[in-house]
Design a protein around this motif. Structure first.
Motif, PDB file in Angstrom:
ATOM      1  N   LEU A 156      25.412  19.138  29.169  1.00 52.21           N
ATOM      2  CA  LEU A 156      25.310  18.675  30.555  1.00 52.21           C
ATOM      3  C   LEU A 156      24.181  19.402  31.291  1.00 52.21           C
ATOM      4  CD1 LEU A 156      29.096  18.439  31.479  1.00 52.21           C
ATOM      5  CD2 LEU A 156      27.511  16.561  31.039  1.00 52.21           C
ATOM      6  N   LYS A 157      23.946  20.648  30.914  1.00 48.87           N
ATOM      7  CA  LYS A 157      22.860  21.402  31.542  1.00 48.87           C
ATOM      8  C   LYS A 157      21.491  20.859  31.123  1.00 48.87           C
ATOM      9  CE  LYS A 157      20.830  26.034  31.747  1.00 48.87           C
ATOM     10  NZ  LYS A 157      20.913  27.436  31.267  1.00 48.87           N
ATOM     11  N   ASN A 158      21.392  20.470  29.861  1.00 48.59           N
ATOM     12  CA  ASN A 158      20.097  20.063  29.309  1.00 48.59           C
ATOM     13  C   ASN A 158      19.811  18.570  29.448  1.00 48.59           C
ATOM     14  OD1 ASN A 158      19.599  22.702  28.501  1.00 48.59           O
ATOM     15  ND2 ASN A 158      20.603  22.408  26.522  1.00 48.59           N
ATOM     16  N   ASN A 159      20.806  17.812  29.914  1.00 54.91           N
ATOM     17  CA  ASN A 159      20.628  16.360  30.048  1.00 54.91           C
ATOM     18  C   ASN A 159      21.084  15.915  31.430  1.00 54.91           C
ATOM     19  OD1 ASN A 159      20.041  15.188  27.110  1.00 54.91           O
ATOM     20  ND2 ASN A 159      21.523  16.854  26.914  1.00 54.91           N
ATOM     21  N   ASN A 160      20.210  15.274  32.163  1.00 55.97           N
ATOM     22  CA  ASN A 160      20.626  14.720  33.444  1.00 55.97           C
ATOM     23  C   ASN A 160      21.329  13.374  33.211  1.00 55.97           C
ATOM     24  OD1 ASN A 160      18.612  12.729  33.122  1.00 55.97           O
ATOM     25  ND2 ASN A 160      17.102  13.987  34.218  1.00 55.97           N
ATOM     26  N   VAL A 161      21.833  12.773  34.272  1.00 57.17           N
ATOM     27  CA  VAL A 161      22.589  11.525  34.153  1.00 57.17           C
ATOM     28  C   VAL A 161      21.747  10.435  33.504  1.00 57.17           C
ATOM     29  CG1 VAL A 161      23.707   9.669  35.427  1.00 57.17           C
ATOM     30  CG2 VAL A 161      24.092  12.036  36.105  1.00 57.17           C
TER      31      VAL A 161
ATOM     32  N   LEU B 262      31.915  -0.896  30.546  1.00 54.84           N
ATOM     33  CA  LEU B 262      32.608   0.278  31.073  1.00 54.84           C
ATOM     34  C   LEU B 262      33.517   0.893  30.005  1.00 54.84           C
ATOM     35  CD1 LEU B 262      32.728   1.805  33.751  1.00 54.84           C
ATOM     36  CD2 LEU B 262      34.701   0.401  34.380  1.00 54.84           C
ATOM     37  N   TYR B 263      34.157   0.050  29.204  1.00 54.37           N
ATOM     38  CA  TYR B 263      34.971   0.573  28.097  1.00 54.37           C
ATOM     39  C   TYR B 263      34.098   1.320  27.089  1.00 54.37           C
ATOM     40  CZ  TYR B 263      37.359   0.841  23.679  1.00 54.37           C
ATOM     41  OH  TYR B 263      37.868   1.319  22.493  1.00 54.37           O
ATOM     42  N   LEU B 264      32.960   0.753  26.747  1.00 52.62           N
ATOM     43  CA  LEU B 264      32.053   1.400  25.791  1.00 52.62           C
ATOM     44  C   LEU B 264      31.593   2.756  26.313  1.00 52.62           C
ATOM     45  CD1 LEU B 264      29.876  -1.685  24.771  1.00 52.62           C
ATOM     46  CD2 LEU B 264      31.640  -0.577  23.375  1.00 52.62           C
ATOM     47  N   TRP B 265      31.334   2.830  27.605  1.00 52.18           N
ATOM     48  CA  TRP B 265      30.915   4.082  28.224  1.00 52.18           C
ATOM     49  C   TRP B 265      32.027   5.128  28.127  1.00 52.18           C
ATOM     50  CZ3 TRP B 265      27.403   7.323  29.711  1.00 52.18           C
ATOM     51  CH2 TRP B 265      27.660   8.283  30.699  1.00 52.18           C
ATOM     52  N   LYS B 266      33.242   4.743  28.475  1.00 50.61           N
ATOM     53  CA  LYS B 266      34.363   5.684  28.401  1.00 50.61           C
ATOM     54  C   LYS B 266      34.577   6.161  26.969  1.00 50.61           C
ATOM     55  CE  LYS B 266      36.871   3.737  32.359  1.00 50.61           C
ATOM     56  NZ  LYS B 266      38.079   2.955  32.779  1.00 50.61           N
TER      57      LYS B 266
ATOM     58  N   VAL C 229      29.564  10.146  36.274  1.00 58.17           N
ATOM     59  CA  VAL C 229      28.959   9.183  37.185  1.00 58.17           C
ATOM     60  C   VAL C 229      30.025   8.212  37.692  1.00 58.17           C
ATOM     61  CG1 VAL C 229      28.314   7.686  35.251  1.00 58.17           C
ATOM     62  CG2 VAL C 229      27.107   7.463  37.431  1.00 58.17           C
ATOM     63  N   PHE C 230      29.954   7.872  38.974  1.00 66.67           N
ATOM     64  CA  PHE C 230      30.875   6.897  39.540  1.00 66.67           C
ATOM     65  C   PHE C 230      30.570   5.504  38.982  1.00 66.67           C
ATOM     66  CE2 PHE C 230      30.986  10.118  43.002  1.00 66.67           C
ATOM     67  CZ  PHE C 230      32.351  10.405  42.941  1.00 66.67           C
ATOM     68  N   GLN C 231      31.573   4.651  39.017  1.00 69.57           N
ATOM     69  CA  GLN C 231      31.460   3.336  38.393  1.00 69.57           C
ATOM     70  C   GLN C 231      30.295   2.527  38.957  1.00 69.57           C
ATOM     71  OE1 GLN C 231      35.165   1.222  37.599  1.00 69.57           O
ATOM     72  NE2 GLN C 231      34.259  -0.669  38.345  1.00 69.57           N
TER      73      GLN C 231
ATOM     74  N   ASN D 137      27.592   3.601  40.491  1.00 71.93           N
ATOM     75  CA  ASN D 137      26.324   4.228  40.107  1.00 71.93           C
ATOM     76  C   ASN D 137      25.994   3.936  38.651  1.00 71.93           C
ATOM     77  OD1 ASN D 137      26.052   5.292  42.660  1.00 71.93           O
ATOM     78  ND2 ASN D 137      26.906   7.291  42.103  1.00 71.93           N
ATOM     79  N   PHE D 138      27.021   3.982  37.811  1.00 72.07           N
ATOM     80  CA  PHE D 138      26.837   3.665  36.387  1.00 72.07           C
ATOM     81  C   PHE D 138      26.302   2.240  36.231  1.00 72.07           C
ATOM     82  CE2 PHE D 138      28.930   1.749  32.585  1.00 72.07           C
ATOM     83  CZ  PHE D 138      28.167   2.397  31.621  1.00 72.07           C
ATOM     84  N   LYS D 139      26.902   1.320  36.962  1.00 70.08           N
ATOM     85  CA  LYS D 139      26.474  -0.078  36.887  1.00 70.08           C
ATOM     86  C   LYS D 139      25.030  -0.235  37.348  1.00 70.08           C
ATOM     87  CE  LYS D 139      28.108  -4.703  38.093  1.00 70.08           C
ATOM     88  NZ  LYS D 139      29.176  -5.470  38.774  1.00 70.08           N
ATOM     89  N   ASN D 140      24.675   0.395  38.448  1.00 73.41           N
ATOM     90  CA  ASN D 140      23.308   0.289  38.965  1.00 73.41           C
ATOM     91  C   ASN D 140      22.293   0.882  37.993  1.00 73.41           C
ATOM     92  OD1 ASN D 140      24.041  -1.017  41.350  1.00 73.41           O
ATOM     93  ND2 ASN D 140      24.408   0.913  42.419  1.00 73.41           N
ATOM     94  N   LEU D 141      22.645   1.967  37.354  1.00 71.72           N
ATOM     95  CA  LEU D 141      21.757   2.569  36.367  1.00 71.72           C
ATOM     96  C   LEU D 141      21.522   1.613  35.201  1.00 71.72           C
ATOM     97  CD1 LEU D 141      23.145   6.212  36.368  1.00 71.72           C
ATOM     98  CD2 LEU D 141      20.789   5.548  36.930  1.00 71.72           C
ATOM     99  N   LEU D 142      22.589   0.956  34.762  1.00 71.65           N
ATOM    100  CA  LEU D 142      22.452  -0.001  33.664  1.00 71.65           C
ATOM    101  C   LEU D 142      21.619  -1.212  34.074  1.00 71.65           C
ATOM    102  CD1 LEU D 142      26.016  -0.094  32.038  1.00 71.65           C
ATOM    103  CD2 LEU D 142      23.966   1.040  31.183  1.00 71.65           C
ATOM    104  N   ILE D 143      21.843  -1.683  35.285  1.00 72.78           N
ATOM    105  CA  ILE D 143      21.095  -2.843  35.772  1.00 72.78           C
ATOM    106  C   ILE D 143      19.593  -2.546  35.786  1.00 72.78           C
ATOM    107  CG2 ILE D 143      20.647  -4.241  37.838  1.00 72.78           C
ATOM    108  CD1 ILE D 143      23.673  -4.131  38.399  1.00 72.78           C
TER     109      ILE D 143
END
Length: 212
Positions: A8-13, A39-43, A55-57, A59-65
């Protein structure tokens, strides 16, 4: 723990999302992944690398988009697939065919669902490697209204191909001498059903106590 902290230290979101895409998502023409499946694949991915959900749901979606082709009207990502999705699709089909709500049932166990799902897949000549934890992930995500007590028991649900009360009644019908010596009866039941022990000791005890 140290490895996880350093990860987590070496990798940002953004890096972690990229790693997720590279690990779980494949380009495949005419195939789509719904956001619910994504979302299941991510979990599943973050569980596999033992990190918390960072990451919040939304935010996760927006990053993927921003990274993948997305159809907003249908809420799916276009021309992608994952090698995990057939497992997911088969489980949902299995659940719809075999699991049902039953207020008269005491409980079913995750291990029973895992066992019967494996049999269901074998009958279709399909093979996946999975365990109870994978089944718990699926139920929690796709059937979120169902409570899994102690990550083991689901109350008031039944599996169509297993009638545990009938199994116990049939056993007791020809073992009448000690019908209500619960522990001894359960040992006898296990000895007579060494291959297919569908009734756990707890279930056996609760059912017999209710009959007394």
């Amino acid at each position: 723990i140290i490895d996880n902290i350093l990860y987590l230290k070496n990798n940002n979101v953004n890096n972690i999302i990229n790693n997720f895409i590279n690990s779980k998502i494949e380009v495949c023409q005419y195939q789509n992944i719904s956001f619910k499946n994504m979302l299941y694949l991510w979990k599943s991915y973050i569980n596999s690398i033992n990190i918390p959900n960072i990451v919040f749901q939304n935010n996760f979606k927006n990053l993927l988009i921003n990274k993948l082709n997305y159809d907003e009207s249908n809420d799916y990502f276009i021309n992608y697939t994952s090698n995990q999705l057939p497992f997911v699709g088969n489980f949902i089909k299995f659940w719809e065919e075999n699991i049902y709500e039953n207020i008269e049932e005491i409980f079913i166990e995750i291990s029973e669902i895992t066992y019967i799902y494996k049999q269901w897949l074998n009958n279709k000549k399909i093979t996946y490697k999975f365990n109870d934890s994978n089944i718990i992930e699926l139920i929690k995500h796709y059937y979120s209204d169902i409570v899994i007590n102690e990550d083991k028991y689901i109350f008031n649900y039944s599996i169509k191909v297993i009638n545990k009360k009938e199994i116990i009644n049939n056993f007791l019908s020809y073992n009448t001498s000690n019908n209500f010596y619960i522990y001894e009866n359960y040992i006898n039941y296990c000895n007579e059903n060494k291959i297919n022990i569908f009734v756990s000791k707890l279930y056996f005890e609760l059912y017999i106590q209710d009959k007394i």
